[in-house]
Write an enzyme that holds these catalytic residues in place. Structure first.
Site, short mmCIF file in Angstrom:
data_model
loop_
_atom_site.label_atom_id
_atom_site.label_comp_id
_atom_site.label_asym_id
_atom_site.label_seq_id
_atom_site.Cartn_x
_atom_site.Cartn_y
_atom_site.Cartn_z
N GLU A 283 20.61 -49.23 6.38
CA GLU A 283 21.03 -49.21 7.75
C GLU A 283 21.98 -48.20 8.13
O GLU A 283 21.98 -47.62 9.06
CB GLU A 283 21.42 -50.55 8.18
CG GLU A 283 21.08 -50.81 9.77
CD GLU A 283 21.17 -52.27 10.12
OE1 GLU A 283 19.69 -52.93 10.55
OE2 GLU A 283 22.30 -52.83 10.03
N HIS A 304 10.11 -57.01 -16.65
CA HIS A 304 8.70 -57.58 -16.62
C HIS A 304 8.01 -57.16 -15.38
O HIS A 304 6.72 -57.90 -15.20
CB HIS A 304 8.55 -58.97 -16.96
CG HIS A 304 9.46 -59.11 -18.42
ND1 HIS A 304 8.50 -59.14 -19.67
CD2 HIS A 304 10.70 -59.32 -18.86
CE1 HIS A 304 9.43 -59.54 -20.72
NE2 HIS A 304 10.81 -59.46 -20.16
N LYS A 418 13.69 -53.80 19.07
CA LYS A 418 14.30 -54.91 19.63
C LYS A 418 13.84 -55.07 21.25
O LYS A 418 13.60 -56.00 21.77
CB LYS A 418 15.93 -54.68 19.64
CG LYS A 418 16.51 -55.38 18.29
CD LYS A 418 18.08 -55.39 18.73
CE LYS A 418 18.66 -55.46 17.45
NZ LYS A 418 20.02 -55.09 17.50
O1 PA5 Z 1 24.74 -54.20 10.47
C1 PA5 Z 1 24.54 -54.42 11.71
O2 PA5 Z 1 25.16 -53.98 12.65
C2 PA5 Z 1 23.24 -55.56 11.73
O3 PA5 Z 1 22.61 -55.61 10.53
C3 PA5 Z 1 23.78 -56.64 12.30
O4 PA5 Z 1 24.57 -57.33 11.54
C4 PA5 Z 1 22.63 -57.48 12.90
O5 PA5 Z 1 21.76 -56.90 13.70
C5 PA5 Z 1 23.15 -58.87 13.40
O6 PA5 Z 1 23.79 -58.37 14.74
P1 PA5 Z 1 24.76 -59.42 15.49
O7 PA5 Z 1 26.12 -59.82 14.57
O8 PA5 Z 1 25.17 -58.70 16.61
O9 PA5 Z 1 24.15 -60.73 16.06
#
Ligand code: PA5
Length: 449
Positions: A283, A304, A418
């Site tokens: 990410e 394996h 989203k």
């Molecule tokens: O790293 C990030 O920003 C995302 O993976 C969030 O942690 C994830 O989308 C969850 O978001 P939130 O904590 O706002 O629910």
């Protein structure tokens, strides 16, 4: 102590697929530049995760919650996804018994059993609710934004269940932004809460209340965890540190086409660390048409499964073994069937020797065939080492992002999906997205068999 060993990334050891001696010429300049950038961003308050080892305004409150929960709650249900779940899961898997939920309460020192609901698959959430007595369950709702559909849907469901049998204000604790978002508004209705510092992004938040609250509730020594992170932060004051070298070696090898990065723990307990790192690396670094593909493999299981590909597939990977010098237990292999050479050699050794021999054997085989592989070495799995590891890998991610000239702190790519989801679920203000789905996506040519 956490060591980053990159011997098998060097040309001397793996030939043309490794880093040449030029590496040592470039290293100083690149690290100086990126270090300046990190320090400047930290000064501007953009890298809040770097403060977490030192600055924990709610630590006493976390400890009080954890102490009061011992013997009180049978279950802990953690609602959260992505960065709001993976860190706590990794900590729990690394530091608690592999079959923790099956242990009697006294073997868990009164800590609750734990369930992580990091998906909205109805079968998972229903399965959890069927497995617990909701009256005897403490629920953590973790969402920094307070807006994440998955977590909010689970929160609504749990609230509905608790209202029928228990007291939502006693049983629900919310971890979210200190000021913004709908969950913070809901806290005002009388829920206990903890705050995620606004300048700490989800996937960099394991050492904030996002990771510390569940960890403390599950018996983890959070002081040791933070002490480990502090120790790594101190090591990273000089340029020659494991975080920067992990970032730099991976960055330079990406220029040589090694764009698949494998995290290969040789400890079952560290599987969650590989999951956590995979999200952090993907990410943070996958954007603007660039980015490595992180892969999780588990030693020895994936010898394996994946190893054939790593040995003889394309030269597009960097494999990082995550190894442990001292396992927390030693198990002997008994000696039987001394007439069978395929069996007899095992007896008299330990499983510890076997897993370490398998790791070293795999490392040697990859090295011999010119496959780039590195190693992160932990003395043992404990809260201190994990604190150091989390901090080091977070800093490495930011460092790699800056070397790649991208922003490792945002995730613009997840927004469109989203928005389409929210449009499909009827959220107001998403007319364009709804029209796009209806008039383009659902009408596109289909090819199915
Ligand atoms: O790293 C990030 O920003 C995302 O993976 C969030 O942690 C994830 O989308 C969850 O978001 P939130 O904590 O706002 O629910």
């Amino acid at each position: 102590m956490v060591i980053y060993d990159f011997s098998n990334l060097m040309e001397e050891n793996i030939g043309e697929h490794g880093l040449s001696s030029l590496f040592f010429k470039e290293k100083e300049d690149l690290l100086q530049t990126v270090d300046r950038q990190i320090k400047e961003q930290a000064r501007l308050g953009e890298l809040g995760f770097m403060q977490l080892p030192f600055d924990q305004p709610e630590i006493d409150k976390i400890k009080r919650l954890a102490a009061a929960a011992r013997g009180k709650w049978e279950n802990l249900l953690v609602l959260g996804i992505g960065g709001s779940s993976l860190g706590a899961m990794a900590l729990h898997q690394a530091l608690n018994h592999p079959f923790y939920n099956l242990l009697p309460s006294e073997k868990r020192e009164g800590c609750p059993r734990v369930f992580f609901a990091d998906n909205v698959d109805p079968e998972l959430i229903n399965g959890i609710l069927e497995s617990i007595d909701i009256k005897r369950t403490l629920i953590l709702v973790i969402s920094k934004s307070g807006k994440t559909a998955e977590t909010l849907a689970q929160f609504l469901l749990c609230l509905d269940h608790i209202k029928k049998v228990g007291d939502p204000h006693q049983q629900i604790v919310i971890i979210t932004d200190p000021e913004k978002g709908p969950l913070r508004e809901i806290v005002k209705e009388g829920f206990s809460s903890f705050s995620v510092p606004p300048n700490v992004g989800g996937r960099y938040s394991v050492l904030s209340p996002v990771g510390l609250v569940p960890a403390a509730l599950l018996g983890v020594d959070i002081d040791a965890l933070l002490a480990g992170a502090q120790a790594m932060s101190k090591r990273c004051e000089t340029l020659e540190n494991p975080a920067y070298l992990f970032a730099l070696t991976h960055y330079l090898l990406m220029q040589k086409g090694k764009v698949i990065h494998v995290m290969f723990p040789y400890a079952y307990a560290l599987r969650g660390i590989a999951d956590w790192w995979r999200q952090l690396w993907a990410e943070s670094l996958g954007k603007e048409g660039k980015g490595p593909t992180p892969v999780k493999a588990i030693g020895v299981t994936d010898q394996h499964s994946q190893l054939q590909l790593y040995m003889e597939g394309p030269y597009d990977k960097v494999i990082t073994f995550l190894t442990v010098k001292n396992y927390r237990t030693e198990v002997n292999i008994p000696s039987f069937f001394s007439d069978f050479t395929d069996i007899a050699y095992l007896g008299g050794h330990t499983f510890n020797q076997l897993i370490q021999a398998e790791q070293l054997g795999t490392e040697a085989a990859l090295t011999k065939t010119g496959r780039a592989n590195a190693k992160i070495i932990l003395d043992q799995i404990d809260a201190f080492s994990l604190g150091a590891l989390f901090y080091g890998l977070e800093l490495a991610t930011v460092c790699c992002g800056f070397l790649m000239d991208i922003n490792p702190l945002n995730q613009p790519g997840v927004e469109l999906g989203k928005r389409y989801t929210q449009a499909l679920m009827g959220k107001s203000g998403f007319t364009t997205e709804k029209e796009e789905i209806e008039n383009w996506f659902l009408k596109r040519p289909l090819y199915q068999v």
